[in-house]
Design an enzyme around this catalytic site. Structure first.
Site, short mmCIF file in Angstrom:
data_model
loop_
_atom_site.label_atom_id
_atom_site.label_comp_id
_atom_site.label_asym_id
_atom_site.label_seq_id
_atom_site.Cartn_x
_atom_site.Cartn_y
_atom_site.Cartn_z
CE LYS A 1 -6.07 -7.94 -1.28
NZ LYS A 1 -8.07 -6.83 -1.10
CE LYS B 1 -13.55 -2.97 1.21
NZ LYS B 1 -12.20 -3.63 2.26
CE LYS C 1 -4.21 -2.10 1.13
NZ LYS C 1 -5.51 -1.55 2.27
P1 ATP Z 1 -8.56 -2.04 0.29
O1 ATP Z 1 -8.01 -2.35 -0.73
O2 ATP Z 1 -9.26 -1.10 1.22
O3 ATP Z 1 -7.13 -3.64 1.46
P2 ATP Z 1 -9.52 -5.00 0.15
O4 ATP Z 1 -11.12 -5.20 -0.89
O5 ATP Z 1 -8.40 -5.37 0.91
O6 ATP Z 1 -9.95 -3.24 0.69
P3 ATP Z 1 -10.34 -4.99 3.34
O7 ATP Z 1 -11.36 -4.82 4.05
O8 ATP Z 1 -8.85 -5.22 3.52
O9 ATP Z 1 -10.56 -5.46 2.01
O10 ATP Z 1 -10.22 -6.78 3.76
C1 ATP Z 1 -11.84 -6.84 4.35
C2 ATP Z 1 -11.49 -8.91 4.66
O11 ATP Z 1 -11.72 -9.06 3.08
C3 ATP Z 1 -10.54 -9.05 4.66
O12 ATP Z 1 -10.88 -10.61 5.66
C4 ATP Z 1 -10.16 -9.60 3.37
O13 ATP Z 1 -8.86 -10.75 3.85
C5 ATP Z 1 -10.89 -10.40 2.54
N1 ATP Z 1 -10.44 -9.95 0.89
C6 ATP Z 1 -10.27 -8.43 0.47
N2 ATP Z 1 -9.82 -8.69 -0.80
C7 ATP Z 1 -10.43 -10.24 -0.58
C8 ATP Z 1 -9.88 -11.12 -2.13
N3 ATP Z 1 -9.74 -10.86 -3.45
N4 ATP Z 1 -10.38 -12.77 -1.87
C9 ATP Z 1 -10.34 -13.03 -0.65
N5 ATP Z 1 -10.94 -12.56 0.38
C10 ATP Z 1 -10.44 -11.00 0.22
MG MG Z 2 -7.24 -4.92 2.43
#
Ligand code: ATP
Ligand code: MG
Length: 339
Positions: free
Chosen positions: A202, A205, A119
């Site tokens: 991965k 969002k 990040k």
């Molecule tokens: P950001 O990009 O802001 O970090 P994010 O999509 O990674 O957002 P988080 O809020 O960081 O979302 O994570 C929330 C939950 O979703 C965590 O348990 C994380 O492991 C899961 N998660 C996030 N992205 C994935 C993915 N691509 N596949 C499976 N689980 C995910």
């Molecule tokens: Mg995340």
């Protein structure tokens, strides 16, 4: 230390850092609802707004995203009566315990965290101190409930290990058995949903490219288009999982299908092996739409009553504080704060 002394309790959180993705649904939300319904655990789920501001968020958008995330939890099956559901900043003990953990965690431990490296990117000197300290707040989120199990996606494994290290060092330094050594629960076919544009990254969002992800609020046409354009290779699908080695994009789409259908990747390939992507992608789009569209309609319905959402969050926070206040008080006592 065995965790048998601690009541079985699940905690997990999601950042209100943008719209929810398919990765959040399959890796987290769907499993949160499952664990709630299995009934073996008390379940506590949180919108981690204090984590979201470790990178810049527009204040009005952040408020909206927090409410929409709450709607996303409920529409995905998290029941605010059965689970405790709230936003992190309304329970001040998270941040208070995080400060204590900032004095327990070591610089060297945090320096190894890959999420910070990803990040912060090239310009690390310009990243916020909060982004660096993110894992100690996450440890506090979990341990302020003495949570024994944490369902997360695979990307959070390293942070969970750090949480265990913090608990163990705290217990050791103060000669107590106060914090549990939490178990990560990383299960299912979609523990790491990958970007649709790049099978080595991965799905997130916060990815700048909307084509990289499926949002839970995307309509049927958008989902079909994004999947049709998803990067793949020119070969037909294999009949066995071994044939997915070195084909990360194909593996990703199979895993997504398996998670939606509650099947294993082996079972999916037994059905679709030999098909071309041009045939498989519309099948996946149809399945995804059938699962996601009821959730997104329910989200829009819930979003129409903001007062109700805010009430749910306040009530959840009150229930959470019944657990967090005594644990923080005991922690302060252990470390020598006069009360
Ligand atoms: P950001 O990009 O802001 O970090 P994010 O999509 O990674 O957002 P988080 O809020 O960081 O979302 O994570 C929330 C939950 O979703 C965590 O348990 C994380 O492991 C899961 N998660 C996030 N992205 C994935 C993915 N691509 N596949 C499976 N689980 C995910
Ligand atoms: Mg995340």
């Amino acid at each position: 230390m065995a965790n048998t002394a601690f009541q079985p309790r699940v905690f997990s959180g999601i950042q209100p850092s943008g719209g929810l993705t398919l990765g959040n649904y399959l890796g987290a939300l769907k499993r949160f609802a499952d664990m709630q319904n299995e009934g073996n655990f008390e379940t506590i789920y949180c919108m981690v707004d204090l984590h979201a501001i470790t990178v810049w968020q527009d204040p009005e958008t952040l408020k909206r995203n927090t409410r929409e995330l709450c709607a996303g939890f409920i529409a995905s099956g998290v029941d605010p009566e059965k689970s405790i559901l709230f936003n992190q900043s309304q329970v001040p003990e998270h941040a208070q315990l995080a400060w204590v953990f900032n004095t327990v965690a070591r610089m060297g431990w945090l320096n190894r965290m890959t999420q910070f490296k990803d990040k912060a990117g090239k310009n690390r000197e310009n990243a916020s101190v909060g982004l660096f300290a993110y894992p100690s707040l996450m440890a506090a989120d979990i341990l302020i409930y003495h949570a024994t199990h944490v369902p997360v996606g695979d990307d959070q494994k390293q942070h969970l290990e750090l949480t265990r290290d913090i608990a163990a060092k705290f217990n050791h330094d103060y000669g107590v058995d106060f914090f549990p050594i939490t178990e990560p629960v990383i299960e299912g076919a979609a523990t790491r949903v990958m970007s649709l544009r790049d099978g080595s990254k991965k799905m997130s969002k916060s990815d700048p490219s909307d084509m990289s992800r499926i949002n839970m609020t995307d309509d049927a046409d958008t989902i079909a288009t994004k999947l049709r354009k998803a990067r793949t290779d020119p070969d037909a699908l294999p009949s066995e999982v071994k044939g997915l080695e070195d084909r990360p994009e194909a593996r990703n789409l199979i895993n997504i299908y398996a998670a939606f259908a509650d099947m294993t990747p082996e079972q999916v390939l037994a059905e679709v092996g030999g098909k071309q992507f041009s045939e498989f992608k519309p099948m996946l789009a149809e399945l995804a739409v059938s699962k996601l569209s009821p959730i997104s309609s329910e989200m829009s319905r819930l979003m129409q009553d903001q007062d109700e959402i805010d009430k749910i969050l306040r009530r959840g926070a009150e229930r959470a504080r019944e657990i967090t206040e005594p644990i923080l008080a005991k922690t302060y006592d252990i470390v020598g704060m006069v009360r």
